[in-house]
Design an enzyme around this catalytic site. Sequence first.
Site, PDB file in Angstrom:
ATOM      1  N   ASP A  54       0.777  -1.245   0.000  1.00  0.00           N
ATOM      2  CA  ASP A  54       0.000   0.000   0.000  1.00  0.00           C
ATOM      3  C   ASP A  54       0.809   1.298   0.000  1.00  0.00           C
ATOM      4  OD1 ASP A  54      -1.536  -2.117   0.848  1.00  0.00           O
ATOM      5  OD2 ASP A  54      -2.167  -1.194   2.718  1.00  0.00           O
ATOM      6  N   GLU A 236     -10.403  -2.045   4.506  1.00  0.00           N
ATOM      7  CA  GLU A 236      -9.052  -1.565   4.787  1.00  0.00           C
ATOM      8  C   GLU A 236      -8.858  -0.174   4.183  1.00  0.00           C
ATOM      9  OE1 GLU A 236      -6.498  -5.646   4.990  1.00  0.00           O
ATOM     10  OE2 GLU A 236      -6.809  -4.941   2.956  1.00  0.00           O
TER      11      GLU A 236
HETATM   12  C1  FRU Z   1      -3.924  -3.525   2.786  1.00  0.00           C
HETATM   13  C2  FRU Z   1      -3.302  -3.989   4.083  1.00  0.00           C
HETATM   14  C3  FRU Z   1      -3.620  -3.036   5.214  1.00  0.00           C
HETATM   15  C4  FRU Z   1      -2.486  -3.264   6.163  1.00  0.00           C
HETATM   16  C5  FRU Z   1      -1.335  -3.512   5.223  1.00  0.00           C
HETATM   17  C6  FRU Z   1      -0.315  -4.471   5.759  1.00  0.00           C
HETATM   18  O1  FRU Z   1      -3.307  -4.024   1.655  1.00  0.00           O
HETATM   19  O2  FRU Z   1      -3.750  -5.301   4.391  1.00  0.00           O
HETATM   20  O3  FRU Z   1      -4.887  -3.217   5.790  1.00  0.00           O
HETATM   21  O4  FRU Z   1      -2.272  -2.160   6.988  1.00  0.00           O
HETATM   22  O5  FRU Z   1      -1.884  -4.017   4.029  1.00  0.00           O
HETATM   23  O6  FRU Z   1       0.808  -4.511   4.947  1.00  0.00           O
END
Ligand code: FRU
Length: 524
Positions: A54, A236
């Site tokens: 992300d 998320e």
């Molecule tokens: C989204 C996610 C978030 C988390 C991160 C962990 O892709 O699952 O919810 O903070 O990636 O790397």
Amino acid sequence: MKVTLPFIFIIALIAIGCNKKQNQKMNEASAITIDAEKHRPLYHFTPAKKWMNDPNGMVFYEGTYHLFYQHYPDNTVWGPMHWGHATSKDLVNWEHQPIALYPDSLGYIFSGGAVADIKNTSGLGTNENPPLVAFFTYHDPVGAENGSDTFQTQGLAYSLDNGKSWIKYENNPVISNPGIRDFRDPNVFWHEASQKWILLLAAQDKIMFYQSENLINWEFTSEFGENSGSHGGVWECPDLFSLPHPKNPDEMVWVLLVSINPGGPNGGSVTQYFLGDFDGKSFKNQFPKEKTLWLDYGTDNYAGVTWSDIPKEDGRRIFIGWMSNWDYANVVPTKSWRSAMTVPRKLELKSGKEHILLTNEPVKELEQLRSASTDIESGVLEANRTLQTNNPLCELHLQIDLGESTAKKIGIKLSNDKSEKIIAAYHVENQNYFIDRTGSGKHTFSDKFSGIHTAPRLVDNNIIELQVLVDVASIEFFADEGRTVLTDIFFPTEPFNKIELFTEGGSAKIIKGKSYTLSPSIIQ
Ligand code: FRU
């Protein structure tokens, strides 16, 4: 390690006669010290090495766009998360920076956002030197393993040197966990009307809102999500901001982005959005509760959020997403690094067939990558027409009159000498756009990769308008001025060295069009 641009690409640039700007770019590009594999994008942001997911902490400060990202510097698969860091002056050329945040005894550093605390409300800086303040989720891997429900909490870090180095707040976490297993991805902004900072985060398949006067003490205000949108997976990476109503620019509409995994219309990870009202405490969805709105129907645009603190004179809301999908992100066939970001995109509200829509289109800064251009004259297209050979980087603009077309499918085809191909087109009878990557090259790394991804047309007229961006391993397809978007990645065994206009089952009436070869951006 030195970049060696794909041989084919160099030949192509020589063949079309590089202009001065391109030559300069090529020279600068050859100084990049990252390993260029054949699937390494040439104008999309990628980490210099190892794993990325992300985008995080996106904030514009003192003329610089900061892009942090989920990063595991020791491997090309997901692992203990850090925040990687890159900066840009123009959203196109990027400079890698040292890792900003490392895991510590409270856990890994998961996703989150950042703001400039200009009035130093936190007291973490001074009025003369206000802090940049970042929020992230601490993910305690031991707690997660032991079946605890409280292993995700929200932490804060601040920078007093324009984002170069970060100090973790000594009393972390600033929000502890009320007993919810998925409790993460804080995003913060200043809410002018209530004169409060707002923090929102994802909690299982809901969004929780908090408010604060100093960025440190947070009060829970409300929860949103029950009976709204899609609940096929965990929610998320939320983001909340307002944009002008397309018919009445004085009226601001609040836009809530929520990524969801799995549950996408074409499988796996995807981003949905809600349009409504926010009063500083709670968000009200103004759409029929049963309707889900998707920011991008492709399989490869996830966890995207927008930059904070872009100056009012600019006025844009600029988005970037992670160009992959949890269905296969860990196994895509790249060696020294994994994953890229989408191009930065401008978000706007525009009218649609039934209601207003959130649109996304490439930012205008990307125009600097354009080199040779070819006008596509108006006329009837009876068979495929080659637009470009020997250069896999392309931008296409096309207007088609459906009323005067007899074809069943109209669009663009990318192919190579191995007969691998991608088709991105409109299906007239089904009234939908699609990307077909079933024959696009490597796919055996995951049985969820190969497929045809479809997206509805959301306007009611006869003139189709397309903008398509192609890099060596991705296609971003923007239809009807960003109302329907599809983003897909691909891995041909050889570069797609032929780009064609494509028509099947009849002719297509072209109103006008233009294609550009693109040169690489500088990422160093
Ligand atoms: C989204 C996610 C978030 C988390 C991160 C962990 O892709 O699952 O919810 O903070 O990636 O790397």
